[in-house]
Structure formats: structure tokens, C-alpha cells
Design an enzyme around this catalytic site. Sequence first.
Site, mmCIF file in Angstrom:
data_model
loop_
_atom_site.group_PDB
_atom_site.id
_atom_site.type_symbol
_atom_site.label_atom_id
_atom_site.label_comp_id
_atom_site.label_asym_id
_atom_site.label_seq_id
_atom_site.Cartn_x
_atom_site.Cartn_y
_atom_site.Cartn_z
ATOM 1 N N ASP A 415 0.835 -1.196 0.000
ATOM 2 C CA ASP A 415 0.000 0.000 0.000
ATOM 3 C C ASP A 415 0.876 1.255 0.000
ATOM 4 O O ASP A 415 2.054 1.220 0.342
ATOM 5 C CB ASP A 415 -0.897 -0.022 1.239
ATOM 6 C CG ASP A 415 -2.179 0.769 1.049
ATOM 7 O OD1 ASP A 415 -2.317 1.473 0.039
ATOM 8 O OD2 ASP A 415 -3.059 0.671 1.931
ATOM 9 N N GLU A 418 2.762 7.006 -2.570
ATOM 10 C CA GLU A 418 2.470 8.153 -3.430
ATOM 11 C C GLU A 418 2.910 9.491 -2.827
ATOM 12 O O GLU A 418 3.421 10.346 -3.542
ATOM 13 C CB GLU A 418 0.963 8.243 -3.721
ATOM 14 C CG GLU A 418 0.367 6.982 -4.322
ATOM 15 C CD GLU A 418 -0.238 6.072 -3.268
ATOM 16 O OE1 GLU A 418 -0.791 5.023 -3.650
ATOM 17 O OE2 GLU A 418 -0.152 6.410 -2.063
ATOM 18 N N ASP A 481 -8.731 3.552 -3.047
ATOM 19 C CA ASP A 481 -9.845 3.854 -2.141
ATOM 20 C C ASP A 481 -11.030 4.456 -2.891
ATOM 21 O O ASP A 481 -11.059 5.657 -3.185
ATOM 22 C CB ASP A 481 -9.380 4.811 -1.044
ATOM 23 C CG ASP A 481 -8.272 4.219 -0.188
ATOM 24 O OD1 ASP A 481 -8.040 3.003 -0.301
ATOM 25 O OD2 ASP A 481 -7.658 4.966 0.579
#
Length: 760
Positions: A415, A418, A481
Site C-alpha cells: 500500500d 504516493e 480507495d
Amino acid sequence: MKFTDGYWLMRPGCTARYATEVADVRADDHRMTLYAPVKHVTRRGDTLNSPLLTVECWSPAEGVIGVRTTHHAGSVRRGPEFALPGAGADTGKVRRDGAVLELVSGELTLRVDTEQPWRLEFTAGGRMLTSAGERGTGFVTDAEGRHHMLAQLALGVGELVYGLGERFTPFVKNGQTVDIWQADGGTSSEQAYKNVPFHLTNRGYGLFVNHPGKVSYEVGSESVGQVQFSVEDQSLEYFVVHGPTPKQILERYTALTGRPALPPAWALGLWLTTSFTTDYDEATVGRFIDGMAEHGIPLSVFHFDCFWMRAYQWSDFAWDPETFPDPEGMLARLRQRGLRVCAWINPYIAQKSPLFEEGMREGYLVRRADGSVWQWDLWQPGMALVDFTNPAARDWYTGKLRRLLAQGVDCFKTDFGERVPTDVVWHDGSAPERMHNYYTHLYNQAVFDLLREERGEGEAMLFARSATAGGQQYPVHWGGDCGSHFNAMAESLRGGLSLGLSGFGFWSHDIGGFEGTPTPTVFKRWVQFGLLSSHSRLHGSKSYRVPWHYGEEAVEVTRAFTLLKHRLAPYLQRAAQQAHTTGVPVMRAMVLEFPDDPGAAALDRQYMLGDDLLVAPVFTDDGTVEYYVPEGTWTNILTGVQVTGPRWVREHHGFHTLPLLARPDSVIPFAADDQHPVSAWADGVELRVHAFADGAEHTLVIPRADGPGETARFQLRRDGDRLRVTTNSPHSWQLRLGGPDGTLHTSPAGTLEADLPYPR
């Protein structure tokens, strides 16, 4: 980035300089360098006090031409750089005819007339693909003194642009401003987790900007007939990639930047997670797994999301002893039930984690210019970033993961990656702006390489959120998400199709949506879509995604489509092999399969799953769905209903069906075992033959489950009212004509040839 104020003026503070002509040329057999002044030169004095652009042209691979434009060549070249594993020796051929220079690579030609105003023309087969004309090559300084290199390539009438990563904005990118800049922005804005400076068009070519930092695109949004792209640098390099078909463009692009690894076949099954902020422990996990078994829903992978670790300590890679006091025993018990295990990780180290002090002491964490560790409180209090440009830090980080693999974890959800700062100093001296996007590549590469080392080729896989160009080599990626409603479901699909047109072969999403809780209707429709994706995972944020929380019918739908996916596993594995060897994705935008059908050009609510299955998810409460059928007679493999195209169709579907159509003249293999994603696929396989025209032929491969290759091959040909089948399979097999209730023929083991009736 926009520099002009309409057609005539520049924006305040912006000054542009464009190549106007060719002043000189240096060329050998394979390369040519053009020297381009930014004003018309009529006398010697015009060569003074004015920039001269250096434009280098070459071919790193057949059908690919590179162009590098440089203003000042003396700037320090700091990394990182995209790795280009497919770039080899110069493959182009330079030829000269008077004032005309051509660089030829395969069918692709770059043409320059040195006696005419500046113009780079890219042609193939005698047809113009695109060109860089009057304002097509140059640089701009802005009001803040920043220096931007830019290029503009012409868009033809009706030319459509696709790709640029996993973008949730409209599928066709014409009219959009797109910044290639990693962001954790969810799935409902112009921001993207996976930014790829590559686009392709419906005119037979793609274009890759070889710059790992920020690339700003104006796709017909500043000059409406141009795709403009710019970087804050002294040099700009791009590659024009010829097809002519979209599939061939992707093949060449992924050959240049790297093809996807082949994920293990067990990953094709259903994944279930703990969800994110829900309460869970080993008892909860056991209850979920027992519940799936009790409801007859086969489960392949169980995923532990963030809170398998202690709060405030992500990531320390240690199981929370209060909720998981016996992780080795628990993982062994899960393995005994036939489950694989995935564990959530990220590249951040919270200050409370015992690893923070260790990483700071050893220099493994990203630092500011003053030597202090870069930290902030967003996500985890006082968190820092692992510096993957430091080989020792990479080994330190993967060493923590190695212990988890020894405990029984099979793969990782990588995960984040970014939100990478630009006010830092990297161990290897990389430029912070260029590392912002590229960080995710180093992160995912480190974890994937570890898995490949520990688990072996063909067993390594991630569940990754962030990526950039080349990241397709480390599958699988999921959509991030999203909300828990139909709009979010549609935007997720739109992003996945754009990512597929950016060179990524495998893609997944959170079934039911991540944020919020879906209605039972949304959940059931998302289950259909999710189990007809390359990889399928039930996941949420604050609520569980176990089907029985959404009603008995949700259990039935989840069971039915899980069993269906297992039966389709040999078909899906073959599509996975194609992604691995050619770069063509498993989930394909309709334009990828039907580039010559104008009706398919803008479709983003349906897709092809592999070569031969059309999927149109249902996005409505009442079950109404509108979809486009290309030419021919298509057969719904769930209902047997046939639809003839080309035309638009409106249908109503209950929760046990949706438009899932087999292509005309297709043969779809159905495995005999519907309980497992991996089985002896060739043994008892059912071949479903759909709308086979007289004279039609089809070769069907039953793939290996443990890597590339095949276990059986069937060749089918229709001659009038006979269907001839030839195979090398030693196993028994079945053949069914049409849909699920069509005529069934069963052949005993060892039947290598058959001549069967085919009703007219």
C-alpha cells in the site's frame, strides 16, 4: 501546463522559443541530430544571441523512434531514470534524398525536410500518424523563471487519446489537463495513484515520455488540435511507438519498458480481507473463514489489513500480540485449510515503531538537507520514509519481510508510496522531483524481488496501489480507495481500463467499495464485476465485506460467481499468459479488441475479459443495463440468449445474471472443478462452442497452472453440419454447443479426433 493565452498571446510572464527550421544536420547510418534555431536565419548575424536546440533522433527498437530535444546540455543529469529493458542497439536506418532526411524503423518513418520550416513527420505505410510542427518543439520560461521543455504533436480529425495511467476522469482524454504526479487522492478526482507518461491513440501509434518526474499534458486542452507535454528540465525525450493496432502498440511499449510477470494461478480465486478499521483478531478471522465454508463459497486467499500490527507502529512488521498471540500457529492452520495469506505493508516507519530509531541510526530513512529525518504526522504520527535508493536500507526493509515469509505469509499488499516529499535528500543523490513518482517503482520492485527470491519465479505477486511506467512488471495492482456506490464502481472500471491501455496486464479493485458500506444491491452487482476481473478481493474500510452481511441472496451471488470464475480459470490463465508474453491486459477496453469499430471507441462501462468474453457490469438499482455489441452473433454464457450486432442493447438482469457474452466463433474452456482456481484443467474440460460459422476454425489452448506453456491443445473446424475436433489431450473432454443448456457431447479419455454433428 498551459503557457498560452488563447491562440495569439502568452500567459503573463511566459516566454516561448520554438524550433523554426533546420540549420545543420549530423547523421550516420542509424542516427541523426538536427540543430534548430528558434528564429529564421537569413544572415550570419542571426546566429548570434539566440538559442539553438539540439534534436537527436534514433530508434531503440523496431517500430519505435526516439526524439530528444535539448536546450542547455551542461545541466547535471541526476537520476532516477526509467529502466528500458527493451532498448537495444540502434535499429533505425537513416536515408537522405536531397534536403529530405528520413529515419526508418520497421514501418515507422520520421521525415524532416531541411529546406522547409520546422516539421517532424511520423508516418507508417504511407499514412501520416502525427507531426510536430510550428510550435511542436521548444521551451518556455515562466513568470517564476522556471525552464520547461515542451513538445506538441498534432491530433487528426476524430483522433482519440487513451491511457496516461489509472485515471478516473473521462476515459477518452481529449480536452483534459493531466499531470503525471503521484497522489493519494481516491478514485473520484483528477489525481491518480498510478501515473504513466504513456498514451496511445486510435490512429495507430502511442507515445511515451521518458521522464520519471512531473510531466504535464494538455490533451487538446490548450491547443485543441495538439497533444502538448512539458517537463521542467533542459531536455525532453519521447518515443513514438507504432502499432498499427492498439494491441501491437502495447506489445512494443511493454517490450521497451518491461512485460508483466505471470502471477501464480492460485491468485485467480476469491480473496477476503479483515477490512481496514474494523475490529478483528484470530477468532474473527476464523469466523469469517468458517462462514465462507458453511455458505459454500470457496476461498483462496485471506488478507490481513493494517491492524495485524500494533496501532501507531506501522510499519514494524510484528504481529499485535494481543490480537494474534500465535501468528505461526495461526498461519499454519490457515495453510492447512488450503488458504494463502497476504499481509498489508507500507514503506513508512512510524516514530513509535522500534524500527524508527534503528533506521535513523543506520541512515535508512529519507533525510532533509540539514541531515534530519524527514517526518510528518499524516497517516502515522512522526512517520518517515524508507530510502530505497540506499541498498543497505532496501536489504534492511526486505529482511523484516523475509521473517514474515518464514512464518507463512505468501504475499504482500504494498500500500501507499504516493505521498513522497520533494524537500529531501536521497542517499544516491537522486533529484527529489524525479523521485516523487519513481519512489513507488523502487518500493514495489524491492518487495517483488524478495518474493521472487523466496518463493520462486511464478509464485511472486503483490497487491500494489501505486505505480509508474515499468511498474507493470510487478503485478497485481488494485484501484485504491473508492466509494461504495454505483458511481464509484463505474469510476473504478474506468480507471482500470485506462491502466490497461497504459501497459498494465492485471488489475483488481475493492469489491463492494472501500469507503462506506454498500447497499445489498450495490454489493451484489459489484461481486459480479469483481469476480469477472483478473483478480477478485472483498475489502472495505469501516465495515466487513463478508457476503452474509448483505443478505442471503448476496451469499448466493457470491457463491455462483466464485464457482463460475473457478470454471473459467483455464480461460483466465491463458489470458494471463498473454499479458505476460505480449503486454495485452486481461481486462481490455473495447477499443483494444475492436479498433476499427467506431461504436467501441469511447466505451468505458463494459470490457473484454480475455479474447472472447464481453462483460457489461450492471450499474443500476433496477437491473437495467445498456451495452454495445460489436458485429456478429454473441451468446450469453449464463443464459444462452444470443444477441446480434453491431447495435446497442438494453436489458434487465436479476442478480444471478448480467451481460456476459461469448464472441462469435469462440470456444470457451470450462474446468470440471468449480471448487478451486487451480485444478487439472484439461481433465474433463468442457469446450463451449459459440455461433460457429461454416468454415470457422479455432485453436484452443489449455494452459499450464504453474507457469507459461500448455497442457493440451484443441483444434476445431466447422464444415457444414459437421464439427471436426483434433486434440493432443490424453484426458476425457466434453463439447457443448451454445450456452449452458446446449447439446453436450462427451469423449472418453484418449479421444484425439472427433467428427460431431453441428446443426445448421
